[in-house]
Design a protein around this motif. Structure first.
Motif, PDB file in Angstrom:
ATOM      1  N   PRO A   1       0.817  -1.218   0.000  1.00  0.00           N
ATOM      2  CA  PRO A   1       0.000   0.000   0.000  1.00  0.00           C
ATOM      3  C   PRO A   1       0.852   1.269   0.000  1.00  0.00           C
ATOM      4  O   PRO A   1       1.920   1.314   0.616  1.00  0.00           O
ATOM      5  CB  PRO A   1      -0.826  -0.106   1.280  1.00  0.00           C
ATOM      6  N   LEU A   2       0.337   2.295  -0.689  1.00  0.00           N
ATOM      7  CA  LEU A   2       1.052   3.566  -0.776  1.00  0.00           C
ATOM      8  C   LEU A   2       0.060   4.688  -1.048  1.00  0.00           C
ATOM      9  O   LEU A   2      -0.848   4.545  -1.863  1.00  0.00           O
ATOM     10  CB  LEU A   2       2.095   3.523  -1.895  1.00  0.00           C
ATOM     11  N   ILE A   3       0.256   5.798  -0.369  1.00  0.00           N
ATOM     12  CA  ILE A   3      -0.482   7.031  -0.637  1.00  0.00           C
ATOM     13  C   ILE A   3       0.550   8.090  -0.997  1.00  0.00           C
ATOM     14  O   ILE A   3       1.566   8.234  -0.313  1.00  0.00           O
ATOM     15  CB  ILE A   3      -1.297   7.490   0.587  1.00  0.00           C
ATOM     16  N   THR A   4       0.303   8.819  -2.081  1.00  0.00           N
ATOM     17  CA  THR A   4       1.171   9.941  -2.434  1.00  0.00           C
ATOM     18  C   THR A   4       0.325  11.208  -2.481  1.00  0.00           C
ATOM     19  O   THR A   4      -0.826  11.184  -2.934  1.00  0.00           O
ATOM     20  CB  THR A   4       1.882   9.740  -3.788  1.00  0.00           C
ATOM     21  N   VAL A   5       0.907  12.284  -1.994  1.00  0.00           N
ATOM     22  CA  VAL A   5       0.234  13.586  -1.988  1.00  0.00           C
ATOM     23  C   VAL A   5       1.188  14.586  -2.627  1.00  0.00           C
ATOM     24  O   VAL A   5       2.323  14.743  -2.180  1.00  0.00           O
ATOM     25  CB  VAL A   5      -0.129  14.035  -0.560  1.00  0.00           C
ATOM     26  N   ASP A   6       0.734  15.246  -3.689  1.00  0.00           N
ATOM     27  CA  ASP A   6       1.523  16.272  -4.373  1.00  0.00           C
ATOM     28  C   ASP A   6       0.796  17.603  -4.265  1.00  0.00           C
ATOM     29  O   ASP A   6      -0.412  17.677  -4.560  1.00  0.00           O
ATOM     30  CB  ASP A   6       1.702  15.931  -5.858  1.00  0.00           C
ATOM     31  N   VAL A   7       1.526  18.640  -3.865  1.00  0.00           N
ATOM     32  CA  VAL A   7       0.953  19.981  -3.747  1.00  0.00           C
ATOM     33  C   VAL A   7       1.792  20.919  -4.600  1.00  0.00           C
ATOM     34  O   VAL A   7       2.998  21.062  -4.366  1.00  0.00           O
ATOM     35  CB  VAL A   7       0.924  20.469  -2.280  1.00  0.00           C
ATOM     36  N   THR A   8       1.163  21.532  -5.590  1.00  0.00           N
ATOM     37  CA  THR A   8       1.865  22.446  -6.490  1.00  0.00           C
ATOM     38  C   THR A   8       1.021  23.695  -6.707  1.00  0.00           C
ATOM     39  O   THR A   8      -0.167  23.724  -6.374  1.00  0.00           O
ATOM     40  CB  THR A   8       2.133  21.792  -7.863  1.00  0.00           C
ATOM     41  N   GLU A   9       1.651  24.710  -7.273  1.00  0.00           N
ATOM     42  CA  GLU A   9       0.933  25.936  -7.633  1.00  0.00           C
ATOM     43  C   GLU A   9       1.091  26.151  -9.127  1.00  0.00           C
ATOM     44  O   GLU A   9       2.192  26.026  -9.670  1.00  0.00           O
ATOM     45  CB  GLU A   9       1.492  27.135  -6.869  1.00  0.00           C
ATOM     46  N   PHE A  10      -0.009  26.432  -9.766  1.00  0.00           N
ATOM     47  CA  PHE A  10      -0.002  26.675 -11.199  1.00  0.00           C
ATOM     48  C   PHE A  10      -0.924  27.845 -11.472  1.00  0.00           C
ATOM     49  O   PHE A  10      -2.108  27.792 -11.130  1.00  0.00           O
ATOM     50  CB  PHE A  10      -0.461  25.414 -11.944  1.00  0.00           C
ATOM     51  N   TYR A  11      -0.385  28.900 -12.062  1.00  0.00           N
ATOM     52  CA  TYR A  11      -1.106  30.144 -12.282  1.00  0.00           C
ATOM     53  C   TYR A  11      -1.684  30.643 -10.962  1.00  0.00           C
ATOM     54  O   TYR A  11      -0.960  30.924 -10.038  1.00  0.00           O
ATOM     55  CB  TYR A  11      -2.163  30.015 -13.378  1.00  0.00           C
ATOM     56  N   ASP A  12      -3.006  30.695 -10.858  1.00  0.00           N
ATOM     57  CA  ASP A  12      -3.626  31.276  -9.661  1.00  0.00           C
ATOM     58  C   ASP A  12      -4.267  30.213  -8.766  1.00  0.00           C
ATOM     59  O   ASP A  12      -5.217  30.494  -8.046  1.00  0.00           O
ATOM     60  CB  ASP A  12      -4.670  32.318 -10.065  1.00  0.00           C
ATOM     61  N   SER A  13      -3.733  29.003  -8.802  1.00  0.00           N
ATOM     62  CA  SER A  13      -4.351  27.917  -8.031  1.00  0.00           C
ATOM     63  C   SER A  13      -3.319  27.030  -7.354  1.00  0.00           C
ATOM     64  O   SER A  13      -2.219  26.823  -7.860  1.00  0.00           O
ATOM     65  CB  SER A  13      -5.204  27.025  -8.951  1.00  0.00           C
ATOM     66  N   ILE A  14      -3.729  26.501  -6.191  1.00  0.00           N
ATOM     67  CA  ILE A  14      -2.991  25.435  -5.518  1.00  0.00           C
ATOM     68  C   ILE A  14      -3.651  24.137  -5.971  1.00  0.00           C
ATOM     69  O   ILE A  14      -4.880  23.997  -5.912  1.00  0.00           O
ATOM     70  CB  ILE A  14      -3.096  25.559  -3.978  1.00  0.00           C
ATOM     71  N   TRP A  15      -2.846  23.190  -6.416  1.00  0.00           N
ATOM     72  CA  TRP A  15      -3.343  21.897  -6.871  1.00  0.00           C
ATOM     73  C   TRP A  15      -2.876  20.828  -5.901  1.00  0.00           C
ATOM     74  O   TRP A  15      -1.679  20.712  -5.635  1.00  0.00           O
ATOM     75  CB  TRP A  15      -2.835  21.583  -8.275  1.00  0.00           C
ATOM     76  N   ILE A  16      -3.809  20.058  -5.379  1.00  0.00           N
ATOM     77  CA  ILE A  16      -3.502  18.966  -4.461  1.00  0.00           C
ATOM     78  C   ILE A  16      -3.945  17.674  -5.134  1.00  0.00           C
ATOM     79  O   ILE A  16      -5.114  17.524  -5.503  1.00  0.00           O
ATOM     80  CB  ILE A  16      -4.228  19.120  -3.108  1.00  0.00           C
ATOM     81  N   LYS A  17      -3.008  16.751  -5.326  1.00  0.00           N
ATOM     82  CA  LYS A  17      -3.336  15.435  -5.877  1.00  0.00           C
ATOM     83  C   LYS A  17      -3.058  14.399  -4.796  1.00  0.00           C
ATOM     84  O   LYS A  17      -1.943  14.297  -4.296  1.00  0.00           O
ATOM     85  CB  LYS A  17      -2.498  15.122  -7.117  1.00  0.00           C
TER      86      LYS A  17
END
Length: 192
Positions: free
Chosen positions: A105-121
């Motif tokens: 089992p594995l969980i990955t969390v990516d947090v990035t900023e693109f233009y005017d938004s924070i993106w959380i995957k």
């Protein structure tokens, strides 16, 4: 004795989280550091999320990748925490159901900023969603848990979707493959 102590810590964490959530309900959004909210939620999830099969969230490897120098985003902290808890609960459930050979089992969390938004995957490699589940996962009263009649139906993400789209003016989506896992995509507007 160890089980009783663990149960009391679990109950205490739930009560404290509910009290914090109730305290911040209806409050206005404030500029927050989204990764800090995520880290706090991951810590809380380690205390309160487990599956009947014995899988505990704290025992699942989790990789958190955060882009440097992210902007703050206007959020209702307690609601955002509940959104992330719902997604982590879903991940723990899906990981606990996975029976693939050699599965780890594995969980990955990516947090990035693109233009005017924070993106959380937020991605897990457990049992993915069927096409029907992908369409309905954000609908009220939807359960993808066959044990829902036993009181184990914890897979509702309608609150998470409502909170992100209505209270945070963001977007939320899901991509999934039944044999690969699921990724939840959350987009929050930043305030420059």
């Amino acid at each position: 004795m160890e089980t009783a102590l663990e149960s009391s810590e679990y109950a205490s964490a739930i009560v404290n989280n509910l009290a914090d959530f109730a305290l911040h309900q209806g409050g206005s959004a404030q500029l927050v550091n989204v990764p800090e909210v995520l880290e706090h939620t991951i810590e809380l999830a380690g205390k309160v999320i487990s599956e009947p099969n014995g899988l505990k969230f704290r025992d699942i490897p989790l990789h958190l990748q955060v882009e440097a120098k992210l902007s703050s985003a206007p959020c209702r902290i307690a609601e955002l925490q509940q959104v992330f808890l719902g997604i982590f609960r879903h991940a723990c459930y899906a990981l606990g159901r996975c029976k693939r050979d050699g599965f780890s089992p594995l969980i990955t969390v990516d947090v990035t900023e693109f233009y005017d938004s924070i993106w959380i995957k937020i991605n897990h490699n457990g049992v993915g969603l069927t096409p029907e589940e992908q369409i309905n996962i954000f609908e009220p009263y939807f359960l993808n848990n066959p044990d829902a009649s036993a009181g184990l139906g914890t897979q509702r993400l309608s609150f998470a979707y409502f909170s992100i789209t209505e209270h945070h003016h963001g977007q939320m989506a899901v991509t999934s493959d039944i044999d690969v896992g699921t990724t939840f995509h959350v987009q929050l507007q930043v305030k420059k």
